[in-house]
Design a protein around this motif. Structure first.
Motif, PDB file in Angstrom:
ATOM      1  N   SER A 149     -18.065  15.159  41.942  1.00 23.66           N
ATOM      2  CA  SER A 149     -17.428  15.477  40.656  1.00 23.66           C
ATOM      3  C   SER A 149     -16.490  14.336  40.271  1.00 23.66           C
ATOM      4  N   VAL A 150     -16.075  14.342  39.018  1.00 19.85           N
ATOM      5  CA  VAL A 150     -15.130  13.320  38.550  1.00 19.85           C
ATOM      6  C   VAL A 150     -13.809  13.453  39.299  1.00 19.85           C
ATOM      7  N   SER A 151     -13.369  14.688  39.532  1.00 17.86           N
ATOM      8  CA  SER A 151     -12.095  14.865  40.237  1.00 17.86           C
ATOM      9  C   SER A 151     -12.178  14.336  41.678  1.00 17.86           C
ATOM     10  N   GLU A 152     -13.317  14.493  42.330  1.00 22.66           N
ATOM     11  CA  GLU A 152     -13.486  13.929  43.671  1.00 22.66           C
ATOM     12  C   GLU A 152     -13.496  12.397  43.619  1.00 22.66           C
ATOM     13  N   LYS A 188     -15.661  20.733  31.197  1.00 23.07           N
ATOM     14  CA  LYS A 188     -14.921  21.992  31.247  1.00 23.07           C
ATOM     15  C   LYS A 188     -14.046  22.142  30.038  1.00 23.07           C
ATOM     16  N   TRP A 215     -20.007  10.602  43.997  1.00 20.61           N
ATOM     17  CA  TRP A 215     -19.053  11.662  44.300  1.00 20.61           C
ATOM     18  C   TRP A 215     -19.569  12.930  43.643  1.00 20.61           C
ATOM     19  N   ARG A 265     -21.287  10.791  34.335  1.00 17.46           N
ATOM     20  CA  ARG A 265     -20.899  12.165  34.618  1.00 17.46           C
ATOM     21  C   ARG A 265     -22.108  13.072  34.487  1.00 17.46           C
ATOM     22  N   GLU A 306     -11.837  10.603  41.412  1.00 15.91           N
ATOM     23  CA  GLU A 306     -10.433  10.235  41.203  1.00 15.91           C
ATOM     24  C   GLU A 306      -9.640  10.330  42.495  1.00 15.91           C
ATOM     25  N   LYS A 307      -9.875  11.387  43.274  1.00 10.33           N
ATOM     26  CA  LYS A 307      -9.183  11.524  44.564  1.00 10.33           C
ATOM     27  C   LYS A 307      -9.572  10.397  45.519  1.00 10.33           C
TER      28      LYS A 307
END
Length: 58
Positions: A22-25, A58, A20, A53, A27-28
């Motif tokens: 990013s980590v947020s992607e 951030k 993915w 990662r 998670e989504k």
């Protein structure tokens, strides 16, 4: 493989890499279908799950 591991079974038979941006992607994606995600990472046997990662914190 015997010349590397002897008569023992190799500790890892194969590897699967999922990516993915990013980590947020990640998670989504996992949240979109939690059943499929848990089935993938919860398979029986000798397995490991690692989330690496590569983006700056951030």
């Amino acid at each position: 493989m015997e010349e590397i591991h002897g008569s023992e079974a190799p500790p890892i038979f194969g590897a699967r890499e999922l990516w993915w941006p990013s980590v947020s992607e990640f998670e989504k994606g996992a949240a979109r279908n939690p059943r499929a995600f848990h089935e993938l990472v919860g398979r029986p046997g000798k397995g490991f799950v690692m989330l690496a990662r590569a983006e700056p914190a951030k």
